[in-house]
Design an enzyme around this catalytic site. Structure first.
Site, PDB file in Angstrom:
ATOM      1  N   VAL A  91       0.823  -1.202   0.000  1.00 30.28           N
ATOM      2  CA  VAL A  91       0.000   0.000   0.000  1.00 30.28           C
ATOM      3  C   VAL A  91       0.859   1.255   0.000  1.00 30.28           C
ATOM      4  O   VAL A  91       0.641   2.174  -0.792  1.00 30.28           O
ATOM      5  CB  VAL A  91      -0.956   0.006   1.207  1.00 30.28           C
ATOM      6  CG1 VAL A  91      -1.750   1.309   1.261  1.00 30.28           C
ATOM      7  CG2 VAL A  91      -1.908  -1.185   1.138  1.00 30.28           C
TER       8      VAL A  91
ATOM      9  N   ARG B 209      13.431  -2.034   6.370  1.00 26.71           N
ATOM     10  CA  ARG B 209      14.592  -2.506   5.589  1.00 26.71           C
ATOM     11  C   ARG B 209      15.013  -1.420   4.604  1.00 26.71           C
ATOM     12  O   ARG B 209      14.539  -1.381   3.460  1.00 26.71           O
ATOM     13  CB  ARG B 209      14.238  -3.801   4.858  1.00 26.71           C
ATOM     14  CG  ARG B 209      13.929  -4.965   5.803  1.00 26.71           C
ATOM     15  CD  ARG B 209      13.688  -6.260   5.032  1.00 26.71           C
ATOM     16  NE  ARG B 209      12.502  -6.175   4.205  1.00 26.71           N
ATOM     17  CZ  ARG B 209      11.265  -6.444   4.642  1.00 26.71           C
ATOM     18  NH1 ARG B 209      11.070  -6.787   5.912  1.00 26.71           N
ATOM     19  NH2 ARG B 209      10.234  -6.365   3.838  1.00 26.71           N
TER      20      ARG B 209
ATOM     21  N   LYS C  71      -6.936  -0.846  10.669  1.00 24.83           N
ATOM     22  CA  LYS C  71      -8.223  -1.262  11.233  1.00 24.83           C
ATOM     23  C   LYS C  71      -8.083  -1.862  12.625  1.00 24.83           C
ATOM     24  O   LYS C  71      -8.923  -1.617  13.499  1.00 24.83           O
ATOM     25  CB  LYS C  71      -8.905  -2.259  10.300  1.00 24.83           C
ATOM     26  CG  LYS C  71      -8.043  -3.455   9.952  1.00 24.83           C
ATOM     27  CD  LYS C  71      -8.675  -4.315   8.886  1.00 24.83           C
ATOM     28  CE  LYS C  71      -7.702  -5.382   8.400  1.00 24.83           C
ATOM     29  NZ  LYS C  71      -6.603  -4.834   7.599  1.00 24.83           N
TER      30      LYS C  71
ATOM     31  N   VAL D 150     -11.384   0.258   6.208  1.00 20.63           N
ATOM     32  CA  VAL D 150     -12.527  -0.634   5.972  1.00 20.63           C
ATOM     33  C   VAL D 150     -12.865  -0.668   4.492  1.00 20.63           C
ATOM     34  O   VAL D 150     -13.103   0.370   3.874  1.00 20.63           O
ATOM     35  CB  VAL D 150     -13.773  -0.169   6.760  1.00 20.63           C
ATOM     36  CG1 VAL D 150     -14.944  -1.115   6.500  1.00 20.63           C
ATOM     37  CG2 VAL D 150     -13.479  -0.087   8.246  1.00 20.63           C
TER      38      VAL D 150
ATOM     39  N   GLY E  94     -11.229  -1.257   1.669  1.00 20.36           N
ATOM     40  CA  GLY E  94     -10.335  -0.805   0.608  1.00 20.36           C
ATOM     41  C   GLY E  94     -10.767   0.468  -0.074  1.00 20.36           C
ATOM     42  O   GLY E  94     -10.940   1.510   0.556  1.00 20.36           O
TER      43      GLY E  94
ATOM     44  N   ASP F  78     -10.214 -10.046  11.103  1.00 24.79           N
ATOM     45  CA  ASP F  78     -10.150  -8.874  10.229  1.00 24.79           C
ATOM     46  C   ASP F  78     -11.530  -8.237  10.087  1.00 24.79           C
ATOM     47  O   ASP F  78     -11.694  -7.023  10.252  1.00 24.79           O
ATOM     48  CB  ASP F  78      -9.603  -9.289   8.860  1.00 24.79           C
ATOM     49  CG  ASP F  78      -9.616  -8.160   7.846  1.00 24.79           C
ATOM     50  OD1 ASP F  78      -8.666  -7.357   7.854  1.00 24.79           O
ATOM     51  OD2 ASP F  78     -10.572  -8.085   7.050  1.00 24.79           O
TER      52      ASP F  78
ATOM     53  N   LYS G  62     -13.267  -4.426  11.441  1.00 20.10           N
ATOM     54  CA  LYS G  62     -14.008  -3.516  10.560  1.00 20.10           C
ATOM     55  C   LYS G  62     -15.427  -3.305  11.064  1.00 20.10           C
ATOM     56  O   LYS G  62     -15.962  -2.193  10.983  1.00 20.10           O
ATOM     57  CB  LYS G  62     -14.000  -4.075   9.139  1.00 20.10           C
ATOM     58  CG  LYS G  62     -12.604  -4.142   8.528  1.00 20.10           C
ATOM     59  CD  LYS G  62     -12.577  -4.913   7.232  1.00 20.10           C
ATOM     60  CE  LYS G  62     -11.174  -4.999   6.667  1.00 20.10           C
ATOM     61  NZ  LYS G  62     -11.093  -5.838   5.438  1.00 20.10           N
TER      62      LYS G  62
END
Length: 430
Positions: A17, A49, A107, A134, A136, A203, A207
């Protein structure tokens, strides 16, 4: 007239993302500047990293010291896409304390500590936006928080996890078993190597907590959400669903009680009629069905995960927050004035589909029906099939409380003629 001094953005996380957020900020810089009224500048990127090559990002912007980045004092907006509870929580509150507003896709953190984060934002007169947390790319939080602010939302019913929807859709359309469908989802990149958060409903529960809080102007934490995974769903369940004209989805359901005095939030697999809009949501897509008093029934549909869709939601928030920043204002914060109690799952009323393994002999159906009646659970339909002394009995109830159904099932298990309870599935969407 456009301001020439740029608004500075710090990016926490540069994975799937975050890298898309950075790319869009660069490739659409002129459009973003025109929409905001000032240019936006990527001022720093915090990563774990630093040696990893990140195409399109100046290596001089990359740092492993996220705390120093959010403490700089010249940062206008912090975009948090690292996920998890810590260090995200500390970094966000530190950003507020040092003058930055925050856009987050986290979330889990918002479901657990949303109230504290909103309080920190308010205390420092800063924005906290989280559309990407929530569903996308689907515009959902802003419509609930702003477009429906003058309405009364009574129910939010949705598919908010693409991985589970892909698996259940495969089981429905191909007859595959759970493990086979999960293996395909993993091979295609829809499921993580450890899919527990998705398939066990964690998940979706996070949400649901966020959606319930916004919809009902009430603080709803992750611990308030009843959660049931979908790993026990079988091909036989889908066969039963088809006989009823239904399919099976993992649903997040947030409801206001009929008397308006409380709310519930839950996540579990459920049968849903094929005529319901959510039944046709295929693959890894998400969809949320909202029912309100004035607007009626609304449907929000689209890709619920992935780098580009989630980045789209992040950038939408970024534009809104930057506009607020430019004009010295803030957008809507937490609205929890209703402070409604969250009822336990036992109070939830719905229909049920119960499959029993029973002895194939006279009187069994009468015994079973008596148990349902003694617990105040009304039967809608019964279907019985028997062979060689064994039989299956499928009972579909009218609406009953979860507590009443639990008591009924416990009593059924005590009957000598009931060999076992093969499955219990809620029926929603009617």
């Amino acid at each position: 007239m456009m301001r020439t001094r740029p608004l500075k953005v710090a990016l926490l996380g540069c994975g799937v993302v975050g890298s898309e957020v950075a790319r869009i900020m660069t490739t659409h810089a002129d459009d973003l500047a025109a929409r905001i009224g000032a240019p936006v500048e990527l001022a720093g990127v915090a990563v774990r990293r630093p040696s990893k090559v990140r195409e399109g990002i100046d290596p001089a912007l990359v740092t492993t010291d996220a705390t120093a980045l959010v403490k700089r004092g010249d940062i206008d907006v912090v975009v948090e896409v690292i996920g998890g509870i810590e260090p995200a929580r500390t970094l966000i509150t530190t950003a507020f304390e040092h003058g930055a507003s925050v856009v987050s896709a986290n979330k889990a953190l918002l479901a657990q500590d949303g109230a504290a984060l909103h309080a920190a934002a308010d205390e420092n007169d800063k924005d906290l936006y989280y559309e990407a947390a929530v569903a996308g790319a689907i515009p959902l939080i802003r419509p609930l928080r702003e477009s429906l602010a003058g309405d009364k939302v009574n129910r939010v019913l949705g598919i908010v996890n693409g991985t589970t929807n892909f698996i259940l859709d495969k089981m429905d359309s191909t007859g595959a078993g759970y493990q086979e469908a999960l293996d395909e989802a993993t091979a295609l990149g829809y499921a993580e190597a450890d899919p527990t958060a998705d398939v066990e409903g964690f998940d979706a529960a996070a949400k649901a907590a966020i959606l319930a809080g916004i919809a009902f102007h009430t603080r709803v934490r992750l611990d308030d959400v009843y959660r049931e995974g979908m790993t026990e769903v079988t091909a036989a369940d889908f066969a039963s669903a088809k006989e009823m004209g239904c399919t099976i989805k993992l649903l997040a359901i947030c409801e206001r009680a009929a008397d308006g005095a409380s709310v519930t939030a839950r996540v579990h697999p459920a049968m849903i009629p094929l005529g319901h809009p959510l039944a046709s949501v295929r693959g890894a897509y998400n969809a949320v069905f909202v029912e309100s008093e004035a607007a009626g029934q609304l449907m929000f549909y689209g890709p619920g995960a992935g780098g580009s869709p989630t980045a789209s939601a992040v950038l939408g928030d970024l534009v809104a927050v930057c506009r607020n920043r430019l004009h010295g204002t803030t957008g809507p914060g937490e609205s929890a004035y209703a402070a409604l109690p969250v009822s336990p799952m036992g109070d939830v009323v719905t229909r049920y589909h119960i499959s029993l393994d029973v002895a194939d002999k006279p009187g069994v159906l009468a015994q079973v029906a008596t148990v349902f009646a003694e617990h105040g659970v009304s039967i809608d339909t019964v279907r019985q099939q028997g062979k060689d002394g064994e039989a299956s009995l499928v009972v579909v109830t009218h609406r009953a409380s979860d507590a009443a159904l639990t008591g009924t099932v416990e009593a059924l298990r005590s009957l000598d003629t009931v060999r076992g309870v093969a499955s219990i599935m809620r029926v929603e969407g009617e």
